[in-house]
Design an enzyme around this catalytic site. Structure first.
Site, PDB file in Angstrom:
ATOM      1  N   LYS A  52       5.841  22.584 -14.381  1.00 37.83           N
ATOM      2  CA  LYS A  52       5.909  21.293 -15.083  1.00 37.83           C
ATOM      3  C   LYS A  52       6.488  20.232 -14.159  1.00 37.83           C
ATOM      4  O   LYS A  52       6.019  19.094 -14.134  1.00 37.83           O
ATOM      5  CB  LYS A  52       6.741  21.445 -16.363  1.00 37.83           C
ATOM      6  CG  LYS A  52       5.979  22.218 -17.430  1.00 37.83           C
ATOM      7  CD  LYS A  52       6.814  22.707 -18.586  1.00 37.83           C
ATOM      8  CE  LYS A  52       5.966  23.623 -19.478  1.00 37.83           C
ATOM      9  NZ  LYS A  52       6.724  24.312 -20.516  1.00 37.83           N
ATOM     10  N   GLN A  96      12.616  24.340 -22.699  1.00 37.77           N
ATOM     11  CA  GLN A  96      11.784  25.525 -22.473  1.00 37.77           C
ATOM     12  C   GLN A  96      12.206  26.656 -23.417  1.00 37.77           C
ATOM     13  O   GLN A  96      13.371  27.035 -23.461  1.00 37.77           O
ATOM     14  CB  GLN A  96      11.912  25.979 -21.001  1.00 37.77           C
ATOM     15  CG  GLN A  96      10.981  27.094 -20.620  1.00 37.77           C
ATOM     16  CD  GLN A  96       9.502  26.690 -20.677  1.00 37.77           C
ATOM     17  OE1 GLN A  96       9.114  25.631 -20.213  1.00 37.77           O
ATOM     18  NE2 GLN A  96       8.681  27.526 -21.277  1.00 37.77           N
ATOM     19  N   ASP A 119       6.417  18.214 -26.865  1.00 42.57           N
ATOM     20  CA  ASP A 119       5.845  19.515 -27.225  1.00 42.57           C
ATOM     21  C   ASP A 119       5.259  19.484 -28.643  1.00 42.57           C
ATOM     22  O   ASP A 119       4.539  20.398 -29.041  1.00 42.57           O
ATOM     23  CB  ASP A 119       6.931  20.612 -27.183  1.00 42.57           C
ATOM     24  CG  ASP A 119       6.880  21.427 -25.900  1.00 42.57           C
ATOM     25  OD1 ASP A 119       5.798  21.476 -25.278  1.00 42.57           O
ATOM     26  OD2 ASP A 119       7.910  22.013 -25.538  1.00 42.57           O
TER      27      ASP A 119
END
Ligand code: NAP
Length: 284
Positions: A52, A96, A119
């Protein structure tokens, strides 16, 4: 023999478009920023976070990396989220998952400002997907939709079967297919006669986490098959939930693993970060 759906190429194209847009923004002194938070030492999570970070650099975003020890407390993590929520340079926040044991994943997700939740895991964003009023689409299902479009397949009126009902893949996947007027069936571990349900699919999306569980006899000739799975085969080699070698002989189009859905997830994260930037400070 099926056409290979090249997620790497589609992802590169989308990231290229984002890079061009960001280059224009940079001329006006504006640079979107993504904060990535990793707690603990999980090796797979470290790889994802690194990827990322690399993708951010490639498209011209600023990335802010927070590597916290596994001993981090809920309070410390929530306090970092509060700081990132307030930081004007941070457009997107990504924590994460999974978090180490003892940390409250739900509380962390719910603490993220929904306008920075790239997200799309916050209940506010999940609800918006249900009603079609979304800011961001969840990265993996959104990437799958891009790949389906890439094949030229119209979803409208098609029998779509999603295997897996997780909050991050299966459920939102079903909503996105429904939003395009697919006739959607969602399967899970209690589904009876999975093989025959799958065999009715014009579009089959598999997100289970079991190596090569979907075999050619479960696939309708000519179906579009999207494999979200990231598994290891008996030799420890990366593979998907679909038995690629046999299914490619039956399907009309199929994603490989690796090189299918995986690269799309990151491209969609970049897209969401740019959207978050535009929503918050695009006109300022
Ligand atoms: P998950 O949360 O473990 O969910 C798995 C789903 O599969 C559950 O709904 C489960 O049913 C269902 N399932 C389990 N065994 C089954 C069976 N025998 N028949 C039918 N359904 C079954 O997994 P996930 O997070 O959605 O991830 C799924 C896979 O996608 C994993 O391999 C993961 O690594 C991969 N993934 C890839 C990406 C990417 O970017 N490429 C992103 C996310 C995930 P129940 O609900 O009944 O338990």
């Amino acid at each position: 023999m099926a056409t290979l759906i090249d997620g790497k190429a589609v992802s590169a194209r989308i990231r290229g478009e984002i890079r061009d847009e960001v280059a224009e923004l940079a001329k006006a002194g504006k640079v979107p920023g993504l904060a990535v938070v990793l707690v603990g030492e999980d090796p797979a999570s470290k790889v994802y976070v690194n990827n990322k970070k690399k993708a951010c650099a490639e498209v011209g975003f600023r990335s802010f990396e927070y590597l916290l020890p596994a001993t981090t407390t809920n309070e410390e993590l929530l306090s970092l989220i509060d700081t990132l929520n307030e930081d004007p340079e941070v457009d997107g926040i990504l924590v994460q998952l999974p978090l180490p044991k003892g940390l409250d994943e739900r509380a962390v997700i719910e603490r993220i400002n929904p306008a920075k939740d790239v997200d799309a895991f916050h209940p506010d964003n999940v609800g918006r997907i249900m009603t079609g009023q979304y800011r961001f689409l969840p990265c993996t299902p959104a990437g799958v939709m891009e790949l389906i479009h890439e094949t030229g397949t119209e979803v409208c009126g098609k029998n779509c079967v999603v295997v897996g009902r997780s909050n991050i893949v299966g459920k939102p996947m079903a909503m996105l297919l429904l939003a395009e007027n697919g006739t959607v069936t969602v399967c899970h571990s209690r589904t009876r006669d999975l093989a025959s349900v799958c065999a009715g699919a014009d579009i089959l999306v598999v997100a289970v986490g079991r190596a090569k569980m979907v075999t050619a006899d479960m696939v309708k000739p000519g179906a579009v098959v999207i494999d979200v799975g990231m598994d290891r085969d008996e030799n420890g080699k990366l593979c998907g939930d679909v038995d690629f070698d046999s299914v490619k002989e039956v399907a009309s189009a199929i994603t490989p693993v690796p090189g299918g859905v995986g690269p799309m997830t990151i491209a969609m994260l970049m897209k969401n970060t740019l959207t978050a930037f535009k929503l918050r400070r695009g006109n300022k």
